[in-house]
Scaffold this active site. Sequence first.
Site, PDB file in Angstrom:
ATOM      1  N   CYS A  88      48.788  45.594  43.578  1.00 51.53           N
ATOM      2  CA  CYS A  88      48.495  44.465  42.761  1.00 51.53           C
ATOM      3  C   CYS A  88      48.771  43.147  43.610  1.00 51.53           C
ATOM      4  O   CYS A  88      49.641  43.007  44.250  1.00 51.53           O
ATOM      5  CB  CYS A  88      49.556  44.203  41.411  1.00 51.53           C
ATOM      6  SG  CYS A  88      49.043  42.953  40.610  1.00 51.53           S
ATOM      7  N   CYS A 236      41.797  38.336  41.038  1.00 49.92           N
ATOM      8  CA  CYS A 236      42.409  39.585  41.429  1.00 49.92           C
ATOM      9  C   CYS A 236      42.193  39.943  42.704  1.00 49.92           C
ATOM     10  O   CYS A 236      41.388  39.921  43.511  1.00 49.92           O
ATOM     11  CB  CYS A 236      41.484  40.666  40.451  1.00 49.92           C
ATOM     12  SG  CYS A 236      41.877  42.349  40.780  1.00 49.92           S
TER      13      CYS A 236
END
Length: 308
Positions: A88, A236
């Site tokens: 992530c 993202c």
Amino acid sequence: MKQIHVIDSHTGGEPTRLVMKGFPQLRGRSMAEQRDELRELHDRWRRACLLEPRGNDVLVGALYCPPVSADATCGVIFFNNAGYLNMCGHGTIGLVASLQHMGLITPGVHKIDTPVGQVSATLHEDGAITVANVPSYRYRQQVAVDVPGHGVVRGDIAWGGNWFFLVSEHGQRIELDNREALTEYTWAMLKALETQGVTGENGAPIDHIELFADDPNADSRNFVMCPGKAYDRSPCGTGTSAKLACLAADGKLAEGQTWVQASITGSQFHGRYARDGERIRPFITGRAYMTADSTLLIDEQDPFAWGI
């Protein structure tokens, strides 16, 4: 009464809940083994931390772990409302900013062990953080998928730490006030990929959809659907890495050139890459801000002690 100490932050609008204390001790020799151990034996702790009534579908969790490599600052396991993430980007930025907030690290380069390998993060003097992500690449180009109610859509399959299906020609309006329609559209696309057997390399499931549009203040704007049916408020990090891999493969972005990726909320990451054999090494720069320093309480008599 069980207690979990968490530090909450957001990176470009996307929240990260960093778990510092309270989870069971993990014994795996690698971060991948520890992630699997957490998933198979202690998953109720993920649910208690992220699901209602203590959390929500948007939260991404990051479990702070001792490093498994001699040169690493720490290890981390990422998870969300639906399960576990390989890597992530926004969460790594949130992790580093949180560790600085607690006085555990100072500006410089910090290596972090993750389930998909070691990444490094540079904490700059001005508070910005640059993540040198895992090697990324495009696996397949312009793959067709028939999305019920929307027709055939073509996109690239790329790895940026998670598997993405990246679509530029979609006919959708990428604006925040259209997020509900975008959510339903991209969720239908995810399900279509699954039912039609479209996967990443070696049959790995594609669990993220990324749509692109023009943006007046950036090179591109995206809408990213994550597993668990929550859209990414940030641009993202792993998705931007996958985008850089596609741009590099198409010869549209030179090594070292900056790509400004905006999210649907208007937040931005700055990305660039270096060649790494047949793959690229993405560098993603962003900022995180602290929102809470909390102790979560788990009362065993609570019918929703381990989440709803």
